[in-house]
Design a protein around this motif. Structure first.
Motif, short mmCIF file in Angstrom:
data_model
loop_
_atom_site.label_atom_id
_atom_site.label_comp_id
_atom_site.label_asym_id
_atom_site.label_seq_id
_atom_site.Cartn_x
_atom_site.Cartn_y
_atom_site.Cartn_z
N LEU A 35 0.83 -1.21 0.00
CA LEU A 35 0.00 0.00 0.00
C LEU A 35 0.87 1.26 0.00
CD1 LEU A 35 -2.89 -0.94 2.46
CD2 LEU A 35 -3.06 -0.54 -0.01
N CYS A 36 1.98 1.22 0.73
CA CYS A 36 2.90 2.37 0.77
C CYS A 36 3.56 2.62 -0.59
CB CYS A 36 3.98 2.15 1.82
SG CYS A 36 3.38 2.18 3.52
N ASN A 37 3.65 1.57 -1.39
CA ASN A 37 4.31 1.66 -2.70
C ASN A 37 3.33 1.60 -3.87
OD1 ASN A 37 7.46 1.52 -2.37
ND2 ASN A 37 6.63 0.12 -0.85
N ILE A 38 2.04 1.72 -3.59
CA ILE A 38 1.03 1.53 -4.64
C ILE A 38 1.21 2.53 -5.78
CG2 ILE A 38 -0.78 3.00 -3.64
CD1 ILE A 38 -1.33 -0.50 -5.14
N HIS A 39 1.64 3.75 -5.44
CA HIS A 39 1.84 4.76 -6.49
C HIS A 39 3.00 4.38 -7.42
CE1 HIS A 39 4.59 5.76 -3.27
NE2 HIS A 39 5.26 6.58 -4.07
N ILE A 40 4.03 3.77 -6.84
CA ILE A 40 5.18 3.31 -7.63
C ILE A 40 4.74 2.20 -8.58
CG2 ILE A 40 7.47 2.22 -7.53
CD1 ILE A 40 7.50 5.02 -6.41
N LEU A 41 3.98 1.25 -8.05
CA LEU A 41 3.51 0.11 -8.86
C LEU A 41 2.56 0.59 -9.96
CD1 LEU A 41 2.92 -2.39 -5.92
CD2 LEU A 41 4.87 -2.31 -7.48
N PHE A 42 1.77 1.59 -9.65
CA PHE A 42 0.85 2.15 -10.64
C PHE A 42 1.62 2.80 -11.79
CE2 PHE A 42 -1.99 5.66 -12.07
CZ PHE A 42 -3.02 4.87 -12.58
N LEU A 43 2.66 3.57 -11.45
CA LEU A 43 3.49 4.21 -12.48
C LEU A 43 4.22 3.17 -13.33
CD1 LEU A 43 4.92 7.19 -10.39
CD2 LEU A 43 3.25 7.32 -12.25
N TYR A 44 4.57 2.05 -12.71
CA TYR A 44 5.21 0.96 -13.46
C TYR A 44 4.22 0.36 -14.46
CZ TYR A 44 7.17 -3.67 -14.43
OH TYR A 44 7.62 -4.80 -15.05
N LYS A 45 3.00 0.12 -14.01
CA LYS A 45 1.98 -0.44 -14.90
C LYS A 45 1.68 0.49 -16.06
CE LYS A 45 0.90 -4.43 -13.05
NZ LYS A 45 1.11 -5.68 -13.81
N GLY A 47 3.87 2.30 -17.46
CA GLY A 47 5.07 2.39 -18.28
C GLY A 47 5.91 3.63 -18.01
N ILE A 48 5.58 4.36 -16.95
CA ILE A 48 6.32 5.58 -16.62
C ILE A 48 7.60 5.23 -15.86
CG2 ILE A 48 6.23 7.74 -15.29
CD1 ILE A 48 3.18 7.75 -15.92
N TYR A 49 7.50 4.25 -14.96
CA TYR A 49 8.67 3.73 -14.25
C TYR A 49 9.10 2.42 -14.90
CZ TYR A 49 8.67 6.87 -10.16
OH TYR A 49 8.77 7.94 -9.32
N ASN A 50 10.42 2.23 -15.03
CA ASN A 50 10.89 0.97 -15.61
C ASN A 50 11.07 -0.08 -14.52
OD1 ASN A 50 13.34 1.51 -14.32
ND2 ASN A 50 14.34 2.26 -16.16
N ASN A 51 11.48 -1.27 -14.95
CA ASN A 51 11.65 -2.40 -14.03
C ASN A 51 12.62 -2.06 -12.91
OD1 ASN A 51 13.43 -4.93 -13.35
ND2 ASN A 51 11.48 -5.77 -14.02
N ALA A 52 13.76 -1.47 -13.26
CA ALA A 52 14.81 -1.19 -12.27
C ALA A 52 14.36 -0.17 -11.22
CB ALA A 52 16.07 -0.70 -12.97
N LYS A 53 13.76 0.92 -11.68
CA LYS A 53 13.35 1.98 -10.75
C LYS A 53 12.28 1.48 -9.79
CE LYS A 53 12.23 6.87 -10.56
NZ LYS A 53 12.15 8.14 -11.31
N THR A 54 11.36 0.69 -10.32
CA THR A 54 10.29 0.15 -9.49
C THR A 54 10.84 -0.79 -8.43
OG1 THR A 54 8.77 0.29 -11.37
CG2 THR A 54 8.11 -1.12 -9.54
#
Length: 195
Positions: A35-45, A47-54
């Motif tokens: 839940l604390c990282n949901i925004h990161i996972l959303f950006l990954y989905k 395509g804004i964040y790549n595999n490494a950054k996520t």
């Protein structure tokens, strides 16, 4: 000589091993961390964040500050669960390569720390992403670049002289394995299948 390179997540396993590892370590706290990282996972989905950054963000949030000795103990304890998460077809293929006298190497974007005990048990070699440790503490950063995509090829070529091998097998299942699959000898690159 023959060498076989295997991706891990989805190729050998039935799903994502990092999430499984975090659940094993964190227990119920895993869901709070997600839940604390949901925004990161959303950006990954998106395509804004790549595999490494996520993965870096999740690693720092979940394991940053852990003592190295504690991590090592948990990785050893996780080995049995990780092995049970592997596909029988993949383990059978690995065993077949070993019986033929082939060198077998696991090449993964997942973390070396929890893959190492399994690779030792299977009697195979390992190239993977590592966690940075300073003064006995996991920093939450990568120790080496994320072993994904073209980085898999860089790690392979830095470790093995491919000219020494007359036959190269490669097994993968995602876009992150594309460059590694291109190293395979003719008709020895397998995408989502074992023949």
């Amino acid at each position: 000589m023959t060498i076989a390179f295997f991706d891990f997540d989805g190729t050998i396993t039935r799903g994502d091993s990092f999430a499984l590892f975090l659940k094993f370590i964190l227990g119920k706290r895993f869901y709070i961390k997600i839940l604390c990282n949901i925004h990161i996972l959303f950006l990954y989905k998106l395509g804004i964040y790549n595999n490494a950054k996520t993965k870096q963000s999740v690693l720092e949030s979940c394991l940053g500050g852990m003592e190295q000795i504690t991590l090592e103990q948990k990785c050893q304890a996780f080995c049995r669960k990780l092995e049970s998460y592997c596909k029988d077809s993949a383990l059978t293929k690995i065993q077949w390569h070993k019986e033929q006298g082939h060198k077998v190497v696991l090449v993964s974007a997942s973390f070396e720390e929890y893959l190492r005990p399994l690779c030792k048990k299977l009697g195979i070699e390992l190239l993977a992403t590592t966690m940075e440790v300073k003064n006995g503490i996991v920093t939450g950063n990568f120790g080496h670049p994320n072993c994904y995509g073209v980085e898999k090829v860089h790690r392979i070529k830095a470790t093995y002289n491919l000219c020494d091998y007359t036959s190269i097998y490669v097994y993968g299942d995602t876009r992150g394995d594309k460059e590694m699959l291109e190293l395979a000898s003719k008709k020895q690159g397998f995408y989502r299948v074992f023949y």
